[in-house]
Design a protein around this motif. Structure first.
Motif, PDB file in Angstrom:
ATOM      1  N   LEU A 109       0.832  -1.200   0.000  1.00  0.00           N
ATOM      2  CA  LEU A 109       0.000   0.000   0.000  1.00  0.00           C
ATOM      3  C   LEU A 109       0.867   1.250   0.000  1.00  0.00           C
ATOM      4  CD1 LEU A 109      -2.539  -0.998   2.820  1.00  0.00           C
ATOM      5  CD2 LEU A 109      -2.702  -1.472   0.375  1.00  0.00           C
ATOM      6  N   ARG A 110       0.565   2.151  -0.914  1.00  0.00           N
ATOM      7  CA  ARG A 110       1.176   3.479  -0.936  1.00  0.00           C
ATOM      8  C   ARG A 110       0.275   4.385  -1.753  1.00  0.00           C
ATOM      9  NH1 ARG A 110       6.659   1.905  -3.961  1.00  0.00           N
ATOM     10  NH2 ARG A 110       5.780   0.876  -5.765  1.00  0.00           N
ATOM     11  N   THR A 111       0.418   5.670  -1.548  1.00  0.00           N
ATOM     12  CA  THR A 111      -0.465   6.637  -2.190  1.00  0.00           C
ATOM     13  C   THR A 111       0.256   7.278  -3.370  1.00  0.00           C
ATOM     14  OG1 THR A 111      -1.550   7.032  -0.074  1.00  0.00           O
ATOM     15  CG2 THR A 111      -1.906   8.671  -1.801  1.00  0.00           C
ATOM     16  N   HIS A 112      -0.244   6.995  -4.559  1.00  0.00           N
ATOM     17  CA  HIS A 112       0.377   7.515  -5.780  1.00  0.00           C
ATOM     18  C   HIS A 112       0.312   9.041  -5.833  1.00  0.00           C
ATOM     19  CE1 HIS A 112       0.648   3.420  -7.128  1.00  0.00           C
ATOM     20  NE2 HIS A 112      -0.641   3.266  -6.933  1.00  0.00           N
ATOM     21  N   ASP A 113      -0.829   9.609  -5.407  1.00  0.00           N
ATOM     22  CA  ASP A 113      -1.015  11.059  -5.456  1.00  0.00           C
ATOM     23  C   ASP A 113      -0.089  11.813  -4.496  1.00  0.00           C
ATOM     24  OD1 ASP A 113      -3.015  10.464  -7.233  1.00  0.00           O
ATOM     25  OD2 ASP A 113      -4.659  10.937  -5.864  1.00  0.00           O
ATOM     26  N   ALA A 114       0.518  11.083  -3.559  1.00  0.00           N
ATOM     27  CA  ALA A 114       1.421  11.709  -2.590  1.00  0.00           C
ATOM     28  C   ALA A 114       2.870  11.321  -2.880  1.00  0.00           C
ATOM     29  CB  ALA A 114       1.030  11.301  -1.179  1.00  0.00           C
ATOM     30  N   GLY A 115       3.153  11.040  -4.140  1.00  0.00           N
ATOM     31  CA  GLY A 115       4.527  10.717  -4.525  1.00  0.00           C
ATOM     32  C   GLY A 115       4.953   9.312  -4.138  1.00  0.00           C
ATOM     33  N   ASN A 116       3.977   8.392  -4.129  1.00  0.00           N
ATOM     34  CA  ASN A 116       4.251   6.990  -3.777  1.00  0.00           C
ATOM     35  C   ASN A 116       4.859   6.857  -2.385  1.00  0.00           C
ATOM     36  OD1 ASN A 116       3.215   5.718  -6.095  1.00  0.00           O
ATOM     37  ND2 ASN A 116       5.050   6.304  -7.229  1.00  0.00           N
ATOM     38  N   THR A 117       4.219   7.512  -1.425  1.00  0.00           N
ATOM     39  CA  THR A 117       4.614   7.403  -0.028  1.00  0.00           C
ATOM     40  C   THR A 117       3.429   6.887   0.778  1.00  0.00           C
ATOM     41  OG1 THR A 117       3.973   9.678   0.439  1.00  0.00           O
ATOM     42  CG2 THR A 117       6.272   9.309  -0.198  1.00  0.00           C
ATOM     43  N   VAL A 118       3.680   6.520   2.004  1.00  0.00           N
ATOM     44  CA  VAL A 118       2.631   6.039   2.902  1.00  0.00           C
ATOM     45  C   VAL A 118       1.902   7.235   3.496  1.00  0.00           C
ATOM     46  CG1 VAL A 118       2.150   4.743   5.010  1.00  0.00           C
ATOM     47  CG2 VAL A 118       3.908   3.936   3.417  1.00  0.00           C
ATOM     48  N   THR A 119       0.575   7.201   3.404  1.00  0.00           N
ATOM     49  CA  THR A 119      -0.257   8.269   3.959  1.00  0.00           C
ATOM     50  C   THR A 119      -1.343   7.655   4.843  1.00  0.00           C
ATOM     51  OG1 THR A 119      -1.884   8.264   2.178  1.00  0.00           O
ATOM     52  CG2 THR A 119       0.092   9.655   1.867  1.00  0.00           C
ATOM     53  N   GLU A 120      -2.161   8.527   5.406  1.00  0.00           N
ATOM     54  CA  GLU A 120      -3.283   8.070   6.241  1.00  0.00           C
ATOM     55  C   GLU A 120      -4.244   7.194   5.429  1.00  0.00           C
ATOM     56  OE1 GLU A 120      -5.374   7.270   9.561  1.00  0.00           O
ATOM     57  OE2 GLU A 120      -3.401   8.187   9.417  1.00  0.00           O
ATOM     58  N   LYS A 121      -4.374   7.452   4.138  1.00  0.00           N
ATOM     59  CA  LYS A 121      -5.230   6.614   3.294  1.00  0.00           C
ATOM     60  C   LYS A 121      -4.763   5.161   3.325  1.00  0.00           C
ATOM     61  CE  LYS A 121      -6.798   8.390  -0.680  1.00  0.00           C
ATOM     62  NZ  LYS A 121      -6.773   8.997  -2.036  1.00  0.00           N
ATOM     63  N   ASP A 122      -3.461   4.960   3.315  1.00  0.00           N
ATOM     64  CA  ASP A 122      -2.913   3.599   3.358  1.00  0.00           C
ATOM     65  C   ASP A 122      -3.177   2.949   4.706  1.00  0.00           C
ATOM     66  OD1 ASP A 122      -1.565   3.738   0.712  1.00  0.00           O
ATOM     67  OD2 ASP A 122      -0.447   5.324   1.723  1.00  0.00           O
ATOM     68  N   ARG A 123      -3.021   3.716   5.758  1.00  0.00           N
ATOM     69  CA  ARG A 123      -3.269   3.175   7.102  1.00  0.00           C
ATOM     70  C   ARG A 123      -4.740   2.815   7.283  1.00  0.00           C
ATOM     71  NH1 ARG A 123       1.669   3.917   8.902  1.00  0.00           N
ATOM     72  NH2 ARG A 123       2.786   5.843   8.501  1.00  0.00           N
ATOM     73  N   GLN A 124      -5.637   3.608   6.730  1.00  0.00           N
ATOM     74  CA  GLN A 124      -7.072   3.303   6.823  1.00  0.00           C
ATOM     75  C   GLN A 124      -7.407   2.033   6.045  1.00  0.00           C
ATOM     76  OE1 GLN A 124      -9.001   6.888   5.486  1.00  0.00           O
ATOM     77  NE2 GLN A 124      -8.660   7.948   7.413  1.00  0.00           N
ATOM     78  N   LEU A 125      -6.859   1.896   4.845  1.00  0.00           N
ATOM     79  CA  LEU A 125      -7.119   0.691   4.069  1.00  0.00           C
ATOM     80  C   LEU A 125      -6.490  -0.525   4.747  1.00  0.00           C
ATOM     81  CD1 LEU A 125      -8.402  -0.645   1.646  1.00  0.00           C
ATOM     82  CD2 LEU A 125      -6.363  -0.057   0.307  1.00  0.00           C
ATOM     83  N   ALA A 126      -5.305  -0.373   5.304  1.00  0.00           N
ATOM     84  CA  ALA A 126      -4.658  -1.477   6.013  1.00  0.00           C
ATOM     85  C   ALA A 126      -5.526  -1.956   7.178  1.00  0.00           C
ATOM     86  CB  ALA A 126      -3.281  -1.047   6.518  1.00  0.00           C
ATOM     87  N   ALA A 127      -6.116  -1.028   7.915  1.00  0.00           N
ATOM     88  CA  ALA A 127      -6.979  -1.401   9.035  1.00  0.00           C
ATOM     89  C   ALA A 127      -8.205  -2.168   8.545  1.00  0.00           C
ATOM     90  CB  ALA A 127      -7.401  -0.152   9.813  1.00  0.00           C
ATOM     91  N   ALA A 128      -8.776  -1.737   7.434  1.00  0.00           N
ATOM     92  CA  ALA A 128      -9.936  -2.435   6.871  1.00  0.00           C
ATOM     93  C   ALA A 128      -9.546  -3.831   6.384  1.00  0.00           C
ATOM     94  CB  ALA A 128     -10.533  -1.616   5.729  1.00  0.00           C
ATOM     95  N   ILE A 129      -8.370  -3.950   5.771  1.00  0.00           N
ATOM     96  CA  ILE A 129      -7.878  -5.252   5.311  1.00  0.00           C
ATOM     97  C   ILE A 129      -7.666  -6.173   6.512  1.00  0.00           C
ATOM     98  CG2 ILE A 129      -5.895  -6.432   4.276  1.00  0.00           C
ATOM     99  CD1 ILE A 129      -5.675  -3.972   2.360  1.00  0.00           C
TER     100      ILE A 129
END
Length: 86
Positions: free
Chosen positions: A52-72
């Motif tokens: 998981l990483r956020t393409h719109d944030a320069g391929n870095t880890v963001t809160e969006k990734d942490r939220q999806l990780a929690a759901a997974i």
């Protein structure tokens, strides 16, 4: 447990069967659509690996990734997925 490496959150799960892994992946796909945040993943038989990483944030880890990780994680628990070393 999710591991952060190479600007991504990674985790691998093992399920009792291919069918269980595929059902889990289907539910993750629905959640990813709901969150409008889509993971990279791979599947071999009963093993599913995520990155998981956020393409719109320069391929870095963001809160969006942490939220999806929690759901997974929640879905993996429902499917009785076991975390395995990546």
């Amino acid at each position: 447990m999710w591991t952060e490496q190479d600007n991504a959150l990674t985790r691998t799960f093992k399920f009792k069967s291919f069918q269980t892994a595929f059902s889990f992946m289907t539910d993750v796909a629905e959640e990813a659509e709901y969150q409008n945040h889509h993971p990279w993943w791979s599947n071999e038989y009963n093993v599913v690996t995520f990155r998981l990483r956020t393409h719109d944030a320069g391929n870095t880890v963001t809160e969006k990734d942490r939220q999806l990780a929690a759901a997974i994680d929640k879905l993996a628990e429902e499917y009785k997925g076991e975390s395995v070393a990546g």
